[in-house]
Design a protein around this motif. Sequence first.
Motif, PDB file in Angstrom:
ATOM      1  N   SER A 157       5.308  -8.549   8.016  1.00 32.67           N
ATOM      2  CA  SER A 157       4.652  -7.351   7.509  1.00 32.67           C
ATOM      3  C   SER A 157       4.698  -7.309   5.988  1.00 32.67           C
ATOM      4  O   SER A 157       5.781  -7.417   5.389  1.00 32.67           O
ATOM      5  CB  SER A 157       5.344  -6.109   8.071  1.00 32.67           C
ATOM      6  N   VAL A 158       3.539  -7.138   5.388  1.00 33.75           N
ATOM      7  CA  VAL A 158       3.469  -7.055   3.931  1.00 33.75           C
ATOM      8  C   VAL A 158       4.149  -5.782   3.431  1.00 33.75           C
ATOM      9  O   VAL A 158       4.873  -5.811   2.426  1.00 33.75           O
ATOM     10  CB  VAL A 158       1.994  -7.118   3.475  1.00 33.75           C
ATOM     11  N   THR A 159       3.954  -4.678   4.136  1.00 34.53           N
ATOM     12  CA  THR A 159       4.580  -3.432   3.686  1.00 34.53           C
ATOM     13  C   THR A 159       6.089  -3.466   3.889  1.00 34.53           C
ATOM     14  O   THR A 159       6.838  -2.907   3.085  1.00 34.53           O
ATOM     15  CB  THR A 159       3.986  -2.216   4.404  1.00 34.53           C
ATOM     16  N   ARG A 160       6.556  -4.130   4.933  1.00 31.67           N
ATOM     17  CA  ARG A 160       7.999  -4.276   5.135  1.00 31.67           C
ATOM     18  C   ARG A 160       8.601  -5.138   4.021  1.00 31.67           C
ATOM     19  O   ARG A 160       9.674  -4.814   3.492  1.00 31.67           O
ATOM     20  CB  ARG A 160       8.294  -4.890   6.493  1.00 31.67           C
TER      21      ARG A 160
ATOM     22  N   ALA B 258       1.366 -12.319   2.941  1.00 37.20           N
ATOM     23  CA  ALA B 258       0.106 -12.077   3.644  1.00 37.20           C
ATOM     24  C   ALA B 258      -0.499 -13.372   4.158  1.00 37.20           C
ATOM     25  O   ALA B 258      -1.095 -13.405   5.250  1.00 37.20           O
ATOM     26  CB  ALA B 258      -0.872 -11.363   2.720  1.00 37.20           C
ATOM     27  N   LEU B 259      -0.339 -14.450   3.400  1.00 28.45           N
ATOM     28  CA  LEU B 259      -0.886 -15.744   3.827  1.00 28.45           C
ATOM     29  C   LEU B 259      -0.265 -16.195   5.142  1.00 28.45           C
ATOM     30  O   LEU B 259      -0.965 -16.634   6.068  1.00 28.45           O
ATOM     31  CB  LEU B 259      -0.634 -16.790   2.738  1.00 28.45           C
ATOM     32  N   VAL B 260       1.052 -16.060   5.265  1.00 28.40           N
ATOM     33  CA  VAL B 260       1.724 -16.424   6.516  1.00 28.40           C
ATOM     34  C   VAL B 260       1.285 -15.482   7.642  1.00 28.40           C
ATOM     35  O   VAL B 260       0.973 -15.918   8.755  1.00 28.40           O
ATOM     36  CB  VAL B 260       3.258 -16.387   6.340  1.00 28.40           C
ATOM     37  N   ARG B 261       1.229 -14.201   7.363  1.00 26.42           N
ATOM     38  CA  ARG B 261       0.797 -13.218   8.350  1.00 26.42           C
ATOM     39  C   ARG B 261      -0.588 -13.550   8.914  1.00 26.42           C
ATOM     40  O   ARG B 261      -0.851 -13.418  10.114  1.00 26.42           O
ATOM     41  CB  ARG B 261       0.800 -11.836   7.676  1.00 26.42           C
TER      42      ARG B 261
ATOM     43  N   ALA C 145     -10.411 -12.886   1.197  1.00 27.66           N
ATOM     44  CA  ALA C 145      -9.279 -12.289   1.922  1.00 27.66           C
ATOM     45  C   ALA C 145      -8.378 -13.355   2.544  1.00 27.66           C
ATOM     46  O   ALA C 145      -7.841 -13.171   3.624  1.00 27.66           O
ATOM     47  CB  ALA C 145      -9.775 -11.308   2.993  1.00 27.66           C
ATOM     48  N   ARG C 146      -8.180 -14.447   1.810  1.00 27.73           N
ATOM     49  CA  ARG C 146      -7.366 -15.540   2.349  1.00 27.73           C
ATOM     50  C   ARG C 146      -5.896 -15.135   2.523  1.00 27.73           C
ATOM     51  O   ARG C 146      -5.175 -15.748   3.283  1.00 27.73           O
ATOM     52  CB  ARG C 146      -7.464 -16.764   1.456  1.00 27.73           C
ATOM     53  N   HIS C 147      -5.478 -14.131   1.769  1.00 28.66           N
ATOM     54  CA  HIS C 147      -4.107 -13.625   1.957  1.00 28.66           C
ATOM     55  C   HIS C 147      -4.136 -12.094   1.954  1.00 28.66           C
ATOM     56  O   HIS C 147      -4.227 -11.488   3.008  1.00 28.66           O
ATOM     57  CB  HIS C 147      -3.119 -14.214   0.931  1.00 28.66           C
ATOM     58  N   ILE C 148      -4.049 -11.460   0.806  1.00 31.92           N
ATOM     59  CA  ILE C 148      -4.082  -9.992   0.754  1.00 31.92           C
ATOM     60  C   ILE C 148      -5.461  -9.482   1.161  1.00 31.92           C
ATOM     61  O   ILE C 148      -6.491  -9.962   0.664  1.00 31.92           O
ATOM     62  CB  ILE C 148      -3.719  -9.501  -0.660  1.00 31.92           C
ATOM     63  N   ARG C 149      -5.474  -8.525   2.078  1.00 33.67           N
ATOM     64  CA  ARG C 149      -6.723  -7.908   2.526  1.00 33.67           C
ATOM     65  C   ARG C 149      -6.878  -6.531   1.877  1.00 33.67           C
ATOM     66  O   ARG C 149      -5.910  -5.940   1.392  1.00 33.67           O
ATOM     67  CB  ARG C 149      -6.700  -7.750   4.048  1.00 33.67           C
TER      68      ARG C 149
ATOM     69  N   VAL D 163      -4.521  -0.806   0.272  1.00 35.03           N
ATOM     70  CA  VAL D 163      -4.421   0.624   0.554  1.00 35.03           C
ATOM     71  C   VAL D 163      -3.045   0.976   1.119  1.00 35.03           C
ATOM     72  O   VAL D 163      -2.402   1.941   0.699  1.00 35.03           O
ATOM     73  CB  VAL D 163      -5.540   1.062   1.517  1.00 35.03           C
ATOM     74  N   GLU D 164      -2.573   0.170   2.077  1.00 33.44           N
ATOM     75  CA  GLU D 164      -1.278   0.465   2.708  1.00 33.44           C
ATOM     76  C   GLU D 164      -0.132   0.350   1.706  1.00 33.44           C
ATOM     77  O   GLU D 164       0.822   1.143   1.744  1.00 33.44           O
ATOM     78  CB  GLU D 164      -1.059  -0.468   3.894  1.00 33.44           C
ATOM     79  N   LEU D 165      -0.210  -0.601   0.798  1.00 37.56           N
ATOM     80  CA  LEU D 165       0.836  -0.734  -0.220  1.00 37.56           C
ATOM     81  C   LEU D 165       0.791   0.437  -1.199  1.00 37.56           C
ATOM     82  O   LEU D 165       1.837   0.948  -1.611  1.00 37.56           O
ATOM     83  CB  LEU D 165       0.689  -2.062  -0.959  1.00 37.56           C
ATOM     84  N   ALA D 166      -0.404   0.870  -1.564  1.00 37.04           N
ATOM     85  CA  ALA D 166      -0.517   2.031  -2.444  1.00 37.04           C
ATOM     86  C   ALA D 166       0.052   3.278  -1.769  1.00 37.04           C
ATOM     87  O   ALA D 166       0.744   4.087  -2.404  1.00 37.04           O
ATOM     88  CB  ALA D 166      -1.978   2.257  -2.840  1.00 37.04           C
ATOM     89  N   GLN D 167      -0.208   3.411  -0.472  1.00 38.92           N
ATOM     90  CA  GLN D 167       0.365   4.546   0.273  1.00 38.92           C
ATOM     91  C   GLN D 167       1.885   4.457   0.280  1.00 38.92           C
ATOM     92  O   GLN D 167       2.580   5.475   0.096  1.00 38.92           O
ATOM     93  CB  GLN D 167      -0.190   4.548   1.695  1.00 38.92           C
TER      94      GLN D 167
END
Length: 252
Positions: free
Chosen positions: A28-31, A16-19, A52-56, A61-65
Amino acid sequence: MHSPSTALSVNLNKVALVRNTRHLGIPSVTRAATLCLEAGANGITVHPRPDARHIRASDVVELAQLLQDWPDREFNVEGNPFHNLMDCVSDLRARGLPVHQVTFVPDSEGQFTSDHGWSFPQDTQRLAPLVAQARALGLRVSLFMDAEPQAMEAAKSVGADRVELYTEPYAAAWGGAAQAVQLQRFARAAQAAQAVGLGVNAGHDLNRDNLAAFAQQVPSVLEVSIGHALIADALELGYSATIAAYLRCLGR
């Protein structure tokens, strides 16, 4: 001897930090999570910080989904329960989304990275109601702790299910004269935790060099959470080969 039950949870903060350095949505974090899970990782860890410096919040929510499609894997959300952590996991529960474990970490809002565990008895009174709140949500609670055997009974007394041993002192001693001393220290802390009924997790600066010895000599570790080194390895090796290498370190 390796514990065959040690789970590997991949911390995706650095993806997420790179993103976040661009507005393109890549990587993509989910990818990244999907590739790690496909390669055999047992879970995903995130640490959403207030800035929110990395994970937002949207990543959580998207990872939980995503993890709805992986019912045999776990989602561990860590952070300071006095900041944004409880709102974050309460929101997941309200949405009916999976979250299995919260790891309470005593870091300040602007802290570069987690660098110490909770202190007892100083933190007892303020932690206990938040542990109870998390458990009422159906969550397993792990407390980020220094490897101090005498503190484990207090961690149990506030209602925690597990402790996550802060392994940076071991990692810093790796390859030096203090390595064996640190391993013995962590083994004693794990044994003390288990003696009072706490499960033991571990994390911080574990890597392909130092993980196998830790897994062999610290008894019955249930989960290791690894982020920085694993993502750095994945830049060179790819996710699949990297996850395989870490699982081999765990005897799998």
